[in-house]
Design an enzyme around this catalytic site. Structure first.
Site, PDB file in Angstrom:
ATOM      1  N   GLY A  12       0.802  -1.162   0.207  1.00  0.00           N
ATOM      2  CA  GLY A  12      -0.121  -0.003  -0.038  1.00  0.00           C
ATOM      3  C   GLY A  12       1.010   1.256  -0.404  1.00  0.00           C
ATOM      4  O   GLY A  12       0.421   2.099   0.912  1.00  0.00           O
ATOM      5  N   ASN A  14       1.604   3.008  -2.501  1.00  0.00           N
ATOM      6  CA  ASN A  14       0.610   4.081  -3.582  1.00  0.00           C
ATOM      7  C   ASN A  14      -0.477   4.164  -2.375  1.00  0.00           C
ATOM      8  O   ASN A  14      -1.170   5.777  -3.058  1.00  0.00           O
ATOM      9  CB  ASN A  14       0.284   3.487  -4.724  1.00  0.00           C
ATOM     10  CG  ASN A  14       1.583   2.948  -5.734  1.00  0.00           C
ATOM     11  OD1 ASN A  14       1.938   4.531  -6.700  1.00  0.00           O
ATOM     12  ND2 ASN A  14       2.279   1.665  -6.169  1.00  0.00           N
ATOM     13  N   HIS A 110       0.539   1.069 -13.208  1.00  0.00           N
ATOM     14  CA  HIS A 110       1.227   0.273 -13.893  1.00  0.00           C
ATOM     15  C   HIS A 110       3.031   0.854 -13.625  1.00  0.00           C
ATOM     16  O   HIS A 110       3.407   1.697 -14.076  1.00  0.00           O
ATOM     17  CB  HIS A 110       1.030  -0.012 -15.428  1.00  0.00           C
ATOM     18  CG  HIS A 110       1.103  -1.336 -15.305  1.00  0.00           C
ATOM     19  ND1 HIS A 110       1.215  -2.610 -15.223  1.00  0.00           N
ATOM     20  CD2 HIS A 110       2.348  -1.447 -16.410  1.00  0.00           C
ATOM     21  CE1 HIS A 110       2.248  -3.731 -15.121  1.00  0.00           C
ATOM     22  NE2 HIS A 110       2.719  -3.191 -16.497  1.00  0.00           N
ATOM     23  N   ASP A 151      -4.255  -3.427 -18.946  1.00  0.00           N
ATOM     24  CA  ASP A 151      -3.657  -2.544 -18.990  1.00  0.00           C
ATOM     25  C   ASP A 151      -3.824  -1.661 -20.542  1.00  0.00           C
ATOM     26  O   ASP A 151      -3.249  -1.716 -21.112  1.00  0.00           O
ATOM     27  CB  ASP A 151      -2.134  -3.060 -19.673  1.00  0.00           C
ATOM     28  CG  ASP A 151      -1.919  -3.847 -17.438  1.00  0.00           C
ATOM     29  OD1 ASP A 151      -2.366  -2.959 -16.329  1.00  0.00           O
ATOM     30  OD2 ASP A 151      -1.489  -4.374 -17.269  1.00  0.00           O
ATOM     31  N   ALA A 180       8.662   7.839 -10.084  1.00  0.00           N
ATOM     32  CA  ALA A 180       7.469   7.641 -10.662  1.00  0.00           C
ATOM     33  C   ALA A 180       5.991   7.788  -9.984  1.00  0.00           C
ATOM     34  O   ALA A 180       4.828   8.700 -10.095  1.00  0.00           O
ATOM     35  CB  ALA A 180       7.276   7.012 -11.843  1.00  0.00           C
ATOM     36  N   GLU A 181       6.149   6.436 -10.091  1.00  0.00           N
ATOM     37  CA  GLU A 181       4.339   5.638  -9.133  1.00  0.00           C
ATOM     38  C   GLU A 181       4.102   7.235  -7.793  1.00  0.00           C
ATOM     39  O   GLU A 181       2.409   7.270  -8.451  1.00  0.00           O
ATOM     40  CB  GLU A 181       4.476   4.731  -9.044  1.00  0.00           C
ATOM     41  CG  GLU A 181       4.727   3.770  -9.577  1.00  0.00           C
ATOM     42  CD  GLU A 181       4.477   2.182  -9.026  1.00  0.00           C
ATOM     43  OE1 GLU A 181       3.853   1.787  -8.118  1.00  0.00           O
ATOM     44  OE2 GLU A 181       5.474   1.083  -9.479  1.00  0.00           O
TER      45      GLU A 181
HETATM   46  C1  GAR Z   1       3.479  -1.044  -7.066  1.00  0.00           C
HETATM   47  O1  GAR Z   1       4.491  -0.894  -7.835  1.00  0.00           O
HETATM   48  C2  GAR Z   1       1.939  -1.574  -8.501  1.00  0.00           C
HETATM   49  O2  GAR Z   1       2.479  -0.347  -9.299  1.00  0.00           O
HETATM   50  C3  GAR Z   1       1.821  -2.419  -8.603  1.00  0.00           C
HETATM   51  O3  GAR Z   1       2.351  -3.198  -7.988  1.00  0.00           O
HETATM   52  C4  GAR Z   1       2.593  -2.408  -6.638  1.00  0.00           C
HETATM   53  C5  GAR Z   1       1.872  -2.172  -5.150  1.00  0.00           C
HETATM   54  O4  GAR Z   1       2.421  -1.305  -4.422  1.00  0.00           O
HETATM   55  N1  GAR Z   1       1.115  -2.467  -9.940  1.00  0.00           N
HETATM   56  C6  GAR Z   1       0.996  -3.783 -10.649  1.00  0.00           C
HETATM   57  O5  GAR Z   1       1.802  -4.336 -10.621  1.00  0.00           O
HETATM   58  C7  GAR Z   1      -0.724  -4.155 -11.571  1.00  0.00           C
HETATM   59  N2  GAR Z   1      -0.334  -4.601 -12.118  1.00  0.00           N
HETATM   60  P1  GAR Z   1       2.537  -1.715  -3.548  1.00  0.00           P
HETATM   61  O6  GAR Z   1       1.021  -2.113  -2.792  1.00  0.00           O
HETATM   62  O7  GAR Z   1       2.991  -0.677  -2.173  1.00  0.00           O
HETATM   63  O8  GAR Z   1       1.307   0.491  -3.581  1.00  0.00           O
END
Ligand code: GAR
Length: 208
Positions: A12, A14, A110, A151, A180-181
Site C-alpha cells: 500500500g 501507493n 502500472h 492494461d 514515478a508512481e
Molecule cells: C506497485 O508497483 C504497482 O504499480 C503494482 O504493484 C505495486 C504495488 O505496491 N501494480 C501492478 O503491477 C498492476 N499491474 P504498493 O502496494 O506498495 O502500492
C-alpha cells in the site's frame, strides 16, 4: 468532493502516497472514502486504519464463485457511493461487471511505460524482471483508465525512470515507485477531481 475507493493487495505505498497528497493539499476536491483489499494480510489495510478510513477485506476465498466475489466488490463500492475507483497495486483482474458500472471512472497504476511490459502476467516484481531481462535502458510508470482489457485503457500520465547498472528487480521497483508512481498517481487523481481530464476517441486530453 470526489469519493475515492482505493483497491489494494499488498504494502500500500501507493495508497500512502494518495493519503499524503490529500493531507498536504496536492490532491484537492477528493477524499479516500474506502479501502478494499482482496488480501486480509495486506499492510495497506493498516495504513487505512491509521487514517480512520473504512477498510475491508473482500477475498475471493470467502465466496463460492468468482461471480459472487465480483458482486460483493461492486456492492461495497456502491454502498459507499464511490465516484472514482483507484487500483493501487490491486493484483486481481477487474471484471466487466465493475468496468461497466464505472466507465472511465476506474484508474490503475502500472509500473512500466505501457505498452511495454504490461498485460497478462506482468504485475509487481515480474514487470521489473521483464525490464531487466530485456535490457531496456528506460522504464517508468503509467496511470491509465481501466477498460475491458488488461492494461489497455486510455493513458492519463506516464513518467520515465532510468534503469541503472547493477539494478535488481527490487532496486528498480523502488526507484520506479519513488520517482514515478508516488508522483503520477496522486497527480492523476487531482487532475480528475478538478475536472481536467477528458477522454475523446479512446485518448486522454488534459487541460491544465
Ligand atoms: C506497485 O508497483 C504497482 O504499480 C503494482 O504493484 C505495486 C504495488 O505496491 N501494480 C501492478 O503491477 C498492476 N499491474 P504498493 O502496494 O506498495 O502500492
Amino acid at each position: 468532493m470526489l469519493k475515492l475507493g482505493v483497491l489494494v493487495s499488498g504494502g500500500g505505498t501507493n495508497l500512502q502516497a494518495i493519503l499524503d497528497a490529500v493531507e498536504s493539499g496536492r490532491i484537492t476536491n477528493a477524499e479516500v472514502s474506502l479501502v478494499i483489499s482482496n488480501n486480509a494480510g495486506a499492510y495497506a489495510l493498516e495504513r487505512a486504519h491509521m487514517h480512520e478510513i473504512p477498510a475491508v477485506c473482500i477475498s475471493p476465498k470467502s465466496y463460492e464463485s468468482r461471480d459472487e466475489f465480483h458482486k460483493a466488490l461492486l456492492s461495497e463500492l456502491q454502498n459507499h457511493q464511490i465516484d472514482l475507483v483507484v487500483l493501487a497495486g490491486f493484483l486481481v483482474a477487474v471484471p466487466p461487471m465493475i468496468v461497466g458500472a464505472y466507465p472511465n471512472r476506474i484508474i490503475n497504476i502500472h509500473p512500466s511505460l505501457i505498452p511495454s511490459f504490461c498485460g497478462t502476467g506482468f504485475y509487481g516484481l515480474r514487470v521489473h524482471e521483464g525490464v531487466l531481462d530485456r535490457g531496456v535502458k528506460v522504464t517508468g510508470a503509467t496511470v491509465h483508465f481501466v477498460d475491458a482489457g488488461t492494461d489497455t485503457g486510455p493513458i492519463i500520465l506516464q513518467k520515465a525512470v532510468e534503469v541503472q547498472e547493477g539494478d535488481t528487480p527490487e532496486i528498480l521497483q523502488r526507484r520506479v515507485m519513488e520517482q514515478a508512481e508516488w508522483k503520477i498517481l496522486p497527480e492523476a487523481i487531482d487532475l480528475i477531481a478538478n475536472g481536467k481530464v477528458m477522454v475523446e476517441n479512446g485518448k486522454v486530453r488534459i487541460s491544465r
